[in-house]
Scaffold this active site. Structure first.
Site, PDB file in Angstrom:
ATOM      1  N   ARG A 170       0.813  -1.230   0.000  1.00 44.18           N
ATOM      2  CA  ARG A 170       0.000   0.000   0.000  1.00 44.18           C
ATOM      3  C   ARG A 170       0.848   1.282   0.000  1.00 44.18           C
ATOM      4  NH1 ARG A 170      -2.227  -3.381  -1.505  1.00 44.18           N
ATOM      5  NH2 ARG A 170      -3.935  -4.567  -0.630  1.00 44.18           N
ATOM      6  N   SER A 219     -10.066   0.104   4.046  1.00 43.19           N
ATOM      7  CA  SER A 219      -9.246  -0.344   5.174  1.00 43.19           C
ATOM      8  C   SER A 219      -8.566   0.864   5.821  1.00 43.19           C
ATOM      9  CB  SER A 219      -8.181  -1.327   4.705  1.00 43.19           C
ATOM     10  OG  SER A 219      -8.803  -2.514   4.283  1.00 43.19           O
ATOM     11  N   GLU A 289      -3.536   3.444   7.012  1.00 44.26           N
ATOM     12  CA  GLU A 289      -3.462   3.292   5.551  1.00 44.26           C
ATOM     13  C   GLU A 289      -4.159   4.485   4.894  1.00 44.26           C
ATOM     14  OE1 GLU A 289      -4.507  -0.563   3.898  1.00 44.26           O
ATOM     15  OE2 GLU A 289      -5.438   0.397   2.169  1.00 44.26           O
TER      16      GLU A 289
HETATM   17  C1  LIG Z   1     -15.325   0.279   0.254  1.00 43.76           C
HETATM   18  C2  LIG Z   1     -13.860   0.401  -0.026  1.00 43.76           C
HETATM   19  C3  LIG Z   1     -13.112  -0.733  -0.286  1.00 43.76           C
HETATM   20  C4  LIG Z   1     -11.735  -0.643  -0.551  1.00 43.76           C
HETATM   21  N1  LIG Z   1     -11.032  -1.771  -0.832  1.00 43.76           N
HETATM   22  C5  LIG Z   1      -9.718  -1.680  -1.162  1.00 43.76           C
HETATM   23  C6  LIG Z   1      -8.967  -2.852  -1.507  1.00 43.76           C
HETATM   24  O1  LIG Z   1      -9.464  -3.954  -1.526  1.00 43.76           O
HETATM   25  N2  LIG Z   1      -7.657  -2.703  -1.835  1.00 43.76           N
HETATM   26  C7  LIG Z   1      -7.051  -1.476  -1.849  1.00 43.76           C
HETATM   27  O2  LIG Z   1      -5.849  -1.400  -2.174  1.00 43.76           O
HETATM   28  N3  LIG Z   1      -7.733  -0.362  -1.507  1.00 43.76           N
HETATM   29  C8  LIG Z   1      -9.046  -0.434  -1.179  1.00 43.76           C
HETATM   30  N4  LIG Z   1      -9.734   0.697  -0.840  1.00 43.76           N
HETATM   31  C9  LIG Z   1      -9.017   1.972  -0.758  1.00 43.76           C
HETATM   32  C10 LIG Z   1      -8.982   2.781  -2.052  1.00 43.76           C
HETATM   33  O3  LIG Z   1     -10.014   2.416  -2.937  1.00 43.76           O
HETATM   34  C11 LIG Z   1      -7.624   2.660  -2.763  1.00 43.76           C
HETATM   35  O4  LIG Z   1      -6.545   3.072  -1.951  1.00 43.76           O
HETATM   36  C12 LIG Z   1      -7.589   3.498  -4.054  1.00 43.76           C
HETATM   37  O5  LIG Z   1      -6.410   3.163  -4.773  1.00 43.76           O
HETATM   38  C13 LIG Z   1      -7.610   4.990  -3.800  1.00 43.76           C
HETATM   39  O6  LIG Z   1      -7.838   5.631  -5.034  1.00 43.76           O
HETATM   40  P1  LIG Z   1      -8.566   7.058  -5.082  1.00 43.76           P
HETATM   41  O7  LIG Z   1      -8.653   7.464  -6.515  1.00 43.76           O
HETATM   42  O8  LIG Z   1      -9.856   7.021  -4.352  1.00 43.76           O
HETATM   43  O9  LIG Z   1      -7.512   7.956  -4.304  1.00 43.76           O
HETATM   44  P2  LIG Z   1      -7.770   9.002  -3.099  1.00 43.76           P
HETATM   45  O10 LIG Z   1      -8.426   8.309  -1.946  1.00 43.76           O
HETATM   46  O11 LIG Z   1      -8.439  10.214  -3.627  1.00 43.76           O
HETATM   47  O12 LIG Z   1      -6.241   9.349  -2.715  1.00 43.76           O
HETATM   48  C14 LIG Z   1      -5.458   8.364  -2.090  1.00 43.76           C
HETATM   49  C15 LIG Z   1      -3.988   8.799  -2.194  1.00 43.76           C
HETATM   50  O13 LIG Z   1      -3.579   8.742  -3.552  1.00 43.76           O
HETATM   51  C16 LIG Z   1      -3.080   9.999  -3.964  1.00 43.76           C
HETATM   52  N5  LIG Z   1      -3.459  10.204  -5.368  1.00 43.76           N
HETATM   53  C17 LIG Z   1      -4.703  10.137  -5.913  1.00 43.76           C
HETATM   54  N6  LIG Z   1      -4.637  10.399  -7.229  1.00 43.76           N
HETATM   55  C18 LIG Z   1      -3.333  10.644  -7.514  1.00 43.76           C
HETATM   56  C19 LIG Z   1      -2.615  10.984  -8.703  1.00 43.76           C
HETATM   57  N7  LIG Z   1      -3.241  11.163  -9.882  1.00 43.76           N
HETATM   58  N8  LIG Z   1      -1.269  11.153  -8.621  1.00 43.76           N
HETATM   59  C20 LIG Z   1      -0.614  11.008  -7.442  1.00 43.76           C
HETATM   60  N9  LIG Z   1      -1.236  10.702  -6.287  1.00 43.76           N
HETATM   61  C21 LIG Z   1      -2.580  10.512  -6.323  1.00 43.76           C
HETATM   62  C22 LIG Z   1      -3.724  11.021  -3.029  1.00 43.76           C
HETATM   63  O14 LIG Z   1      -2.935  12.199  -2.932  1.00 43.76           O
HETATM   64  C23 LIG Z   1      -3.756  10.238  -1.718  1.00 43.76           C
HETATM   65  O15 LIG Z   1      -2.491  10.280  -1.105  1.00 43.76           O
HETATM   66  C24 LIG Z   1     -11.107   0.634  -0.557  1.00 43.76           C
HETATM   67  C25 LIG Z   1     -11.866   1.782  -0.305  1.00 43.76           C
HETATM   68  C26 LIG Z   1     -13.227   1.672  -0.039  1.00 43.76           C
HETATM   69  C27 LIG Z   1     -14.010   2.924   0.221  1.00 43.76           C
END
Ligand SMILES: Cc1cc2nc3c(=O)[nH]c(=O)nc-3n(C[C@H](O)[C@H](O)[C@H](O)COP(=O)(O)OP(=O)(O)OC[C@H]3O[C@@H](n4cnc5c(N)ncnc54)[C@H](O)[C@@H]3O)c2cc1C
Length: 298
Positions: A170, A219, A289
């Site tokens: 992660r 998570s 996380e």
């Molecule tokens: C119901 C639920 C289930 C989930 N299950 C999982 C799972 O099974 N596995 C898992 O790994 N995660 C899971 N997650 C967490 C999440 O979906 C992941 O971490 C996902 O990759 C985050 O993407 P996001 O676009 O929402 O980023 P955000 O939440 O908006 O940002 C997360 C981080 O990424 C950075 N970021 C976002 N976009 C960029 C970019 N373009 N360039 C550089 N940095 C960037 C942000 O600055 C921040 O630090 C879950 C979340 C939820 C709500």
């Protein structure tokens, strides 16, 4: 106000960020910017004075925006300029940073490309998957990445192959200022029907085990080496624990929920209380996380 005469995207001031997050909490961004495309993003970054802080968000599925909001410019890449997904020769997939992980999985499956089905289970976009090394159901972003591209704070294009991304659980060691704009993934030959069946299994497993229709951030804590965060949280008696209107999920106790009227402070305080109780009962310090951004109110 900032002076960006050649900017072609959307800019808004003092804009609430809560609607852009799964938790639906948090204060405003001083400026929220959605560049039109990569050139526009490069222009924005190069034209902004170096002292202006820049924060990027994806679809907000792994962040808590604190109640006082975020100073400087928050960049959110929109689907129009950054959401394309293409399949290419040799079972490769090229995706913009705003493409939803599930859309990338779907496009790969339709083209008979296996190896990316795990993305069906992650509700974020590709930029967040690169930053977080998102993974689920036995797959991780690092397993399939060929190269990520983006821009640094000065607006210079940067490229990272898999090794340069420095992936671990992660986490990516790519410099914090990098805003990813696209990624190229390597899949392998597969049968569309089989990949789609696997995606359906992934979807059903999540429906059964995670509160995916709630206001949550996924998570909350990383699994500690050799252990499971949810088991430690359960053993510490935190399942269902409440602070303000935030609650530890009854269904999956590594998930925190906004029951409706929670503030970011409630959710963060609940997380810290869980960490305190887990340390007390198991001697393990849980590591967040979820990314927490911005300032507390007041
Ligand atoms: C119901 C639920 C289930 C989930 N299950 C999982 C799972 O099974 N596995 C898992 O790994 N995660 C899971 N997650 C967490 C999440 O979906 C992941 O971490 C996902 O990759 C985050 O993407 P996001 O676009 O929402 O980023 P955000 O939440 O908006 O940002 C997360 C981080 O990424 C950075 N970021 C976002 N976009 C960029 C970019 N373009 N360039 C550089 N940095 C960037 C942000 O600055 C921040 O630090 C879950 C979340 C939820 C709500």
């Amino acid at each position: 106000m900032i002076d960006l005469p050649a900017f072609r995207g959307r800019l808004s001031y003092d804009t609430a960020l809560a609607p852009y997050t799964w938790f639906r909490v948090g204060g405003p961004a001083d400026v929220l910017a959605s560049p039109a495309d990569e050139d526009d993003l490069a222009y924005l970054l190069s034209a902004l004075p170096a002292e202006v802080p820049v924060t990027v968000v994806g679809v907000g599925s792994n962040i808590i925006v604190r109640d006082g909001g975020v100073r400087g410019v928050v960049i959110r890449l929109g689907g129009r300029g950054f959401g394309a997904v293409e399949t290419a020769a040799d079972h490769r997939v090229i995706a913009g940073a705003a493409a939803l992980d599930a859309s990338v999985a779907k496009a790969a499956a339709e083209a008979g490309i296996d190896g990316l089905a795990f993305l069906r289970g992650v509700p974020g976009a590709i930029g967040g998957a690169l930053r977080m090394n998102a993974g689920a159901h036995g797959g991780e972003t690092r397993d399939v990445l060929i190269e990520a591209q983006g821009f640094d704070r000065a607006g210079r294009r940067v490229r990272f192959d898999k090794a340069a991304m420095g992936f671990s659980y992660r986490h990516s060691q790519a410099p914090d200022d990098v805003i990813f704009t696209r990624a190229e993934f390597q899949g392998r030959p597969g049968e569309r029907a089989e990949i789609e069946a696997e995606m359906a299994r992934i979807s059903a497993a999540r429906e059964a085990s995670q509160p995916i229709r709630e206001k949550t951030g996924g998570s909350t804590f990383k699994n500690p080496p050799g252990g499971k965060a949810w088991q430690l949280i359960d053993a510490a008696g935190c399942r269902g624990l409440v602070v303000g209107d935030a609650q530890v999920s009854q269904m999956h106790c590594n998930f925190l929920l906004n029951r409706g009227a929670a503030t970011a402070a409630d959710i963060e305080a609940l997380g810290e209380e869980v960490r305190r109780r887990v340390l007390e009962t198991s001697g393990v310090t849980l590591e967040w996380e979820i990314k927490r951004i911005g300032y507390a109110r007041g």
